[in-house]
Design an enzyme around this catalytic site. Structure first.
Site, PDB file in Angstrom:
ATOM      1  N   GLU A   1      -9.033 -92.234 -11.118  1.00 58.20           N
ATOM      2  CA  GLU A   1      -9.393 -93.653 -11.187  1.00 58.20           C
ATOM      3  C   GLU A   1     -10.737 -93.834 -10.495  1.00 58.20           C
ATOM      4  O   GLU A   1     -10.983 -93.202  -9.471  1.00 58.20           O
ATOM      5  CB  GLU A   1      -8.315 -94.496 -10.497  1.00 58.20           C
ATOM      6  CG  GLU A   1      -6.963 -94.399 -11.195  1.00 58.20           C
ATOM      7  CD  GLU A   1      -5.844 -95.160 -10.461  1.00 58.20           C
ATOM      8  OE1 GLU A   1      -6.152 -95.992  -9.574  1.00 58.20           O
ATOM      9  OE2 GLU A   1      -4.680 -94.916 -10.769  1.00 58.20           O
TER      10      GLU A   1
ATOM     11  N   HIS B   1      -5.012-100.495 -12.560  1.00 61.80           N
ATOM     12  CA  HIS B   1      -4.359-100.416 -11.242  1.00 61.80           C
ATOM     13  C   HIS B   1      -4.396-101.763 -10.503  1.00 61.80           C
ATOM     14  O   HIS B   1      -4.818-101.834  -9.332  1.00 61.80           O
ATOM     15  CB  HIS B   1      -4.991 -99.308 -10.380  1.00 61.80           C
ATOM     16  CG  HIS B   1      -4.024 -98.753  -9.356  1.00 61.80           C
ATOM     17  ND1 HIS B   1      -4.117 -97.481  -8.840  1.00 61.80           N
ATOM     18  CD2 HIS B   1      -2.937 -99.306  -8.767  1.00 61.80           C
ATOM     19  CE1 HIS B   1      -3.138 -97.278  -7.965  1.00 61.80           C
ATOM     20  NE2 HIS B   1      -2.418 -98.374  -7.912  1.00 61.80           N
TER      21      HIS B   1
ATOM     22  N   ARG C   1       2.100 -93.392  -9.559  1.00 64.14           N
ATOM     23  CA  ARG C   1       0.841 -92.702  -9.329  1.00 64.14           C
ATOM     24  C   ARG C   1       0.524 -91.809 -10.519  1.00 64.14           C
ATOM     25  O   ARG C   1       1.433 -91.304 -11.193  1.00 64.14           O
ATOM     26  CB  ARG C   1       0.916 -91.858  -8.043  1.00 64.14           C
ATOM     27  CG  ARG C   1       0.835 -92.668  -6.757  1.00 64.14           C
ATOM     28  CD  ARG C   1      -0.529 -93.351  -6.592  1.00 64.14           C
ATOM     29  NE  ARG C   1      -0.642 -94.138  -5.366  1.00 64.14           N
ATOM     30  CZ  ARG C   1      -0.461 -95.464  -5.291  1.00 64.14           C
ATOM     31  NH1 ARG C   1      -0.114 -96.148  -6.366  1.00 64.14           N
ATOM     32  NH2 ARG C   1      -0.628 -96.086  -4.138  1.00 64.14           N
TER      33      ARG C   1
END
Lengths: 314, 314
Positions: free
Chosen positions: A255, A274, A226
């Site tokens: 993000e 991601h 993360r």
């Protein structure tokens, strides 16, 4: 029994589910509606659509199955107050994520980015700078399901794996373990530093200036956990100062990464949006975990696979 | 005893050699001279500098150590006529080559080329088309030292490995074996087809139109053996007709590949300029094979590691 999916599995995956559980009313919608939530006994979600407000409608809800590993977007407090059981698909990401991580590591070691760029010039050149993965040392922050799978594959390549977690307690496929407090001593020996840590208070800005300063200047640093792990200003500074060799990043503080973010264009940085856990087999695998859990649930059992402790955050 | 190297190992590799064999006169030159060849008892070469003409000067030569696996550029007939023993570093390439092959396979499976290109646009998008390597089937043409190492790594990723050689005789890290004559039946099941075959009469144009027609349209075809395996017109036709999904090529019919060759620019083709075996540890590993052989040789023994049968070509 009414089970509400806030996403729509493909027909070839949906039909066996309906056939296996004829006693259940399945609702498949692409998104969350408060109306359906109100009637649902069980919710199946990717975990990004629930809020503390919407959960108030879920008066009958007893179990949330999260078809994702990250649960930090869930309204933990509100869910706990209502005594709703939460289970997830922890471990489901391990195959695609470990394959992605090995893809990036091997690409760098074997000069694949150079090969791609060189091909565009149509000029035959052997001036690639290639090294080997064999006999490297990898430090793996968070040797859980995903971290251990990466460890297993790295060991097959002849890499020494060092796991690092809070306690320093043994983990599978780790040649050695260290605790968070021993990190600074372990870093100078690592050729590859991989984080797959979840987002918790403890992991927020766990990596600081001194940690990057302790890494080899050739280190491949990978964050596939993360974005809270490191203040991006610290990371950018470490890259610019060439304290590390490469950064491969699948996660970010914010993000999506904004188009003017410096990480997009820094040399020796790979921005993976991601997607390392994505796989064409994702929903299939989620349902493989869901189905035995549902069988138990229908018998009144609550010792399901991957029950989540929302107070810990994983 | 005079040993003539036609390349120059780094000082840190050369010095231990001189120290271990004080009784030997070592000559290190960057290239081959007939003068030195005339005086040499043993020749250490990459195998590309000897010709049928120059070998006539090697009147004292009894042993050629080839620091390479490919010996097809050696003047086989002239060497055999003179009764010179030839040994090579077969197997030395297995680590870098297997790592390169896995790098290319995983990069394709996990959309690494897309990630690199997408990053240049600084646009956050998750539209990567990613698949998994796990549960694939790989057909490996030539499961020798290199092919078996690739097989070993692929098995760690949960891939079923099918080896294919002349006899169909068992090979390490192969779940199954087929012979060259069973190739057409085996191809429709393979997600990945890898050749690491050497150049011999038998392997020249071993793969024909019908073989590419039998492959899956998603197949990743990799030639990391020798360019004689397939007529490039046939390969180009198979790519253009989308009979295969990808071609990753480290070897070509003619090297270097000319700048106007169509393979440079065909979609889903990766041109690796015959560098998959390169490694910063190459000479170090060659000397690790050379030194025990030299110890034997000095005692008058001739059962050296990796003696080459020049009449077979490998």
């Amino acid at each position: 029994m009414r089970i509400y999916f806030t996403f729509e599995p493909r027909p070839d995956l949906r039909e066996p589910l309906l056939a296996q559980f004829p006693q259940v009313d399945f609702i498949f919608e692409n998104g969350l509606s408060n109306e359906e939530l109100e009637k649902a006994d069980v919710l199946v979600t990717y975990g990004e659509d629930l809020t503390a407000d919407t959960i108030q409608y879920a008066t009958k809800l007893k179990w949330i199955f999260v078809a994702s590993a990250g649960i930090e977007k869930m309204p933990a407090q509100a869910i706990m107050e209502r005594g709703i059981l939460v289970s997830n698909v922890r471990g489901i990401h391990k195959t695609p994520m470990a394959e992605s991580m090995l893809a990036h590591i091997l690409a760098i070691k074997r000069a694949v980015p150079w090969i791609y760029e060189q091909q565009k010039t149509r000029e035959w050149s052997k001036k690639a700078r290639q090294t080997e993965l064999r006999d490297s040392t990898a430090l793996i922050l968070g040797p859980g399901a995903i971290g251990s799978e990466v460890g297993r594959l790295l060991q097959a390549f002849g890499v020494t794996t060092v796991g690092c977690n809070r306690s320093g307690k043994e983990a599978p496929y780790m040649d050695k373990m260290v605790s968070f407090t021993q990190l600074t001593e372990a870093l100078p020996n690592a050729d590859i530093v991989i984080s797959v840590l979840p987002k918790t208070q403890e992991t927020t800005h766990l990596l600081k200036e001194e940690h990057f300063a302790a890494m080899k200047s050739s280190t491949i640093f990978m964050n596939f956990g993360r974005g809270n792990l490191v203040d991006e200003k610290v990371l950018i500074q470490a890259i610019q100062a060439e304290e590390i060799g490469y950064a491969v990043l699948d996660v970010f503080e914010e993000e999506p990464l904004s188009s003017d973010h410096p990480l997009w264009t820094l040399p020796n940085v790979v921005v993976s949006p991601h997607i390392s856990s994505h796989s064409s087999r994702y929903v299939e695998r989620s349902l493989e975990i869901f189905k035995p859990s549902l069988t138990k649930w229908l018998k009144g059992e609550t010792d399901l696979e991957n029950v989540v402790d929302l107070s810990r955050g994983y």
